[in-house]
Design a protein around this motif. Structure first.
Motif, mmCIF file in Angstrom:
data_model
loop_
_atom_site.group_PDB
_atom_site.id
_atom_site.type_symbol
_atom_site.label_atom_id
_atom_site.label_comp_id
_atom_site.label_asym_id
_atom_site.label_seq_id
_atom_site.Cartn_x
_atom_site.Cartn_y
_atom_site.Cartn_z
ATOM 1 N N UNK A 1 -0.076 -11.168 -14.307
ATOM 2 C CA UNK A 1 0.159 -12.618 -14.120
ATOM 3 C C UNK A 1 1.202 -13.299 -13.277
ATOM 4 N N UNK A 2 2.253 -12.488 -13.231
ATOM 5 C CA UNK A 2 3.399 -12.909 -12.328
ATOM 6 C C UNK A 2 3.248 -12.708 -10.722
ATOM 7 N N UNK A 3 2.131 -11.731 -10.511
ATOM 8 C CA UNK A 3 1.728 -11.406 -9.004
ATOM 9 C C UNK A 3 0.977 -12.594 -8.549
ATOM 10 N N UNK A 4 0.409 -13.355 -9.159
ATOM 11 C CA UNK A 4 -0.666 -14.223 -8.873
ATOM 12 C C UNK A 4 0.223 -15.278 -7.974
ATOM 13 N N UNK B 1 11.837 1.543 2.575
ATOM 14 C CA UNK B 1 12.248 1.512 1.297
ATOM 15 C C UNK B 1 13.394 0.355 1.454
ATOM 16 N N UNK B 2 13.594 -0.384 0.381
ATOM 17 C CA UNK B 2 14.439 -1.509 0.129
ATOM 18 C C UNK B 2 14.798 -1.513 -1.418
ATOM 19 N N UNK B 3 16.120 -1.604 -1.538
ATOM 20 C CA UNK B 3 16.681 -1.641 -2.961
ATOM 21 C C UNK B 3 17.395 -3.237 -3.282
ATOM 22 N N UNK B 4 17.215 -3.630 -4.417
ATOM 23 C CA UNK B 4 17.523 -4.840 -4.805
ATOM 24 C C UNK B 4 18.978 -4.662 -5.320
ATOM 25 N N UNK C 1 13.605 -6.579 -13.496
ATOM 26 C CA UNK C 1 13.683 -7.454 -11.897
ATOM 27 C C UNK C 1 13.133 -8.719 -12.046
ATOM 28 N N UNK C 2 12.848 -9.211 -13.449
ATOM 29 C CA UNK C 2 12.287 -10.796 -13.304
ATOM 30 C C UNK C 2 13.382 -11.588 -12.770
ATOM 31 N N UNK D 1 13.506 -12.174 -1.828
ATOM 32 C CA UNK D 1 11.887 -11.875 -2.127
ATOM 33 C C UNK D 1 11.783 -11.306 -3.437
ATOM 34 N N UNK D 2 10.999 -11.743 -4.122
ATOM 35 C CA UNK D 2 10.657 -11.128 -5.939
ATOM 36 C C UNK D 2 10.110 -9.828 -5.705
ATOM 37 N N UNK D 3 10.115 -9.257 -6.837
ATOM 38 C CA UNK D 3 9.713 -7.858 -7.196
ATOM 39 C C UNK D 3 8.198 -8.152 -7.137
ATOM 40 N N UNK D 4 7.681 -9.401 -7.697
ATOM 41 C CA UNK D 4 6.149 -9.365 -7.434
ATOM 42 C C UNK D 4 5.390 -9.426 -5.957
ATOM 43 N N UNK D 5 6.055 -10.399 -5.374
ATOM 44 C CA UNK D 5 5.787 -10.377 -3.844
ATOM 45 C C UNK D 5 5.904 -8.856 -3.092
ATOM 46 N N UNK D 6 7.071 -8.404 -3.386
ATOM 47 C CA UNK D 6 7.293 -7.070 -2.865
ATOM 48 C C UNK D 6 6.377 -5.788 -3.453
ATOM 49 N N UNK D 7 5.758 -5.961 -4.336
ATOM 50 C CA UNK D 7 4.967 -5.068 -5.150
ATOM 51 C C UNK D 7 3.895 -5.301 -4.101
ATOM 52 N N UNK D 8 3.156 -6.327 -3.980
ATOM 53 C CA UNK D 8 2.121 -6.463 -3.233
ATOM 54 C C UNK D 8 2.324 -6.357 -1.759
ATOM 55 N N UNK D 9 3.384 -6.601 -1.157
ATOM 56 C CA UNK D 9 3.538 -6.133 0.342
ATOM 57 C C UNK D 9 3.674 -4.450 0.208
#
Length: 422
Positions: free
Chosen positions: A32-35, A216-219, A311-312, A320-328
């Motif tokens: 849901x939060x990827x949308x 690779x990038x880390x938060x 990671x929320x 950059x949120x984890x959800x945007x980063x996952x899609x990237x």
């Protein structure tokens, strides 16, 4: 007079642009939060859901209904997709391998995903990589359990190798409980492992993202607070964490992502502990030279190859949120900056109370908005169940204690319709 024909042509041109399709296997709040991130990047998100009322299916228009155990359903959801990804680890490995054989772009690949699916394989692989882990053993019999308990002085954490989450599939038996529990679980065909119970100072999480071409990038490192086996709160960057330990934790996450070939977001949950280490210590390799005394050190607890509860906070506290980063990452796009936007961000989970208050949730949200305009409320569209994750609150600030107080109070009101701090 407006040129309606030209306007229509322009609209048609936009609507016919080819958007990359990303299919997510899973229908919960992570999908849901990827949308929102997908919409901002003009990525077409599709979700495989078990029913139309699931959290992700409520907000993602392209929904394929079906069971992820059914390979034909998986291929139907995969049609035309540029990438296939997951919000849980439960899609059968043989189906994922079949999708790859059929030339679908699956991210992460099963060669990495299996280490998030099977805790024993994960421990064995991390030990092989030299990552800090507690002592562990496969438990195939009561005799195995007895021998391991003797080895670790009775400090046993028993785990189901597959499927456990949020405190499920994890047991801390006493000496008297261990052998009967092991026998009961083995009789129920539950594959088991055991690891040494660590004396924690706190729990940490390192979140990294990796794309197929290798970037690779880390938060910043996150501190998490667990209650009844469920993450109740996350604070980033982790307060009072030495720069040296923060850097080493980050490098552990990057090493695991790189060595396992993870793509997308990887969460590495860490135990933090404090002790003087001696030559016989199980954590000597984690602490440096044997006999070295450290204020705090780490050992790997779990891996999750997807966006993660800890990671929320990145939704509102990070570039950059984890959800945007996952899609990237799964589309092999350049990864975004992971710098925090504030000195401290606190995420507090909204967990269903034993009894749902009479005050409707929209009114609870209104009250939180009025009292704490700085609080960002994220709800998952889920009905109330005791202990269920139904949302979370993010708060950014300058002072860790005050930011934590606001986040906790806002979440408490959403749960109980009462303020914790009056």
């Amino acid at each position: 007079m407006p040129n309606n024909h030209a306007f229509k042509a322009s609209i048609d041109g936009v609507s016919q642009q080819r958007k990359p399709i990303v299919t997510v296997y899973g229908d919960g709040q992570l999908a849901r939060m990827m949308e929102p991130a997908a919409a901002e990047l003009d990525i077409h998100l599709r979700v495989l859901a078990s029913s139309p009322d699931k959290s992700a299916a409520q907000v993602i228009p392209d929904v394929v209904l079906g069971d992820y155990h059914d390979y034909e359903v998986l291929t139907r959801a995969a049609a035309g997709a540029a990438a296939l990804t997951f919000e849980h680890e439960h899609v059968p490995t043989e189906h994922v391998e079949a999708l790859i054989a059929a030339s679908y772009n699956v991210q992460p690949q099963p060669s990495a995903l299996l280490y998030a699916q099977d805790k024993l394989l994960m421990r064995q692989k991390l030990e092989e990589l030299g990552a800090p882990v507690p002592r562990f053993a496969a438990i195939d019999s009561v005799e195995d359990a007895r021998a391991f308990a003797e080895r670790v002085g009775g400090n046993v954490c028993l785990k189901a190798r597959r499927g456990g989450y949020d405190g499920h599939g994890v047991w801390f038996p006493s000496a008297e409980e261990l052998e009967p529990l092991v026998q009961e679980l083995l009789d129920a065909s539950t594959p088991l492992m055991a690891e040494e119970k660590v004396q924690l100072t706190r729990e940490l999480s390192v979140l990294v993202a990796r794309r197929p071409s290798g970037e690779v990038k880390a938060w910043p490192i996150t501190e998490s607070v667990q209650r009844d086996g469920i993450c109740a709160e996350a604070c980033a960057p982790a307060p009072n964490l030495s720069p040296e330990l923060a850097e080493r934790a980050s490098q552990v996450g990057i090493q695991i992502a790189t060595e396992l070939g993870v793509t997308g977001v990887l969460a590495v949950e860490l135990f933090a502990f404090a002790a003087a280490q001696d030559a016989g210590s199980i954590f000597a390799s984690a602490s440096g030279a044997p006999g070295m005394v450290v204020e705090e050190d780490i050992a790997v607890n779990e891996l999750a190859m997807r966006p993660h509860n800890t990671g929320h906070w990145t939704q509102d506290g990070c570039v950059t949120s984890q959800f945007e980063q996952h899609l990237r990452a799964v589309l092999d796009l350049p990864l975004g900056e992971t710098a925090p936007l504030a000195p401290i961000t606190v995420m507090a989970n909204v967990l269903g109370a034993d009894q749902d208050p009479e005050l409707p949730m929209p009114e609870r949200v209104r009250a939180v908005m009025e009292r704490y305009p700085e609080a960002k409320v994220h709800l998952y569209g889920k009905d109330h169940q005791p202990g269920r994750k139904i949302g979370h609150v993010n708060v950014t600030g300058d002072d860790a204690d005050e930011t934590r107080r606001i986040a906790r109070d806002a979440a408490h009101f959403l749960v109980h319709a009462q303020w914790a701090n009056n």
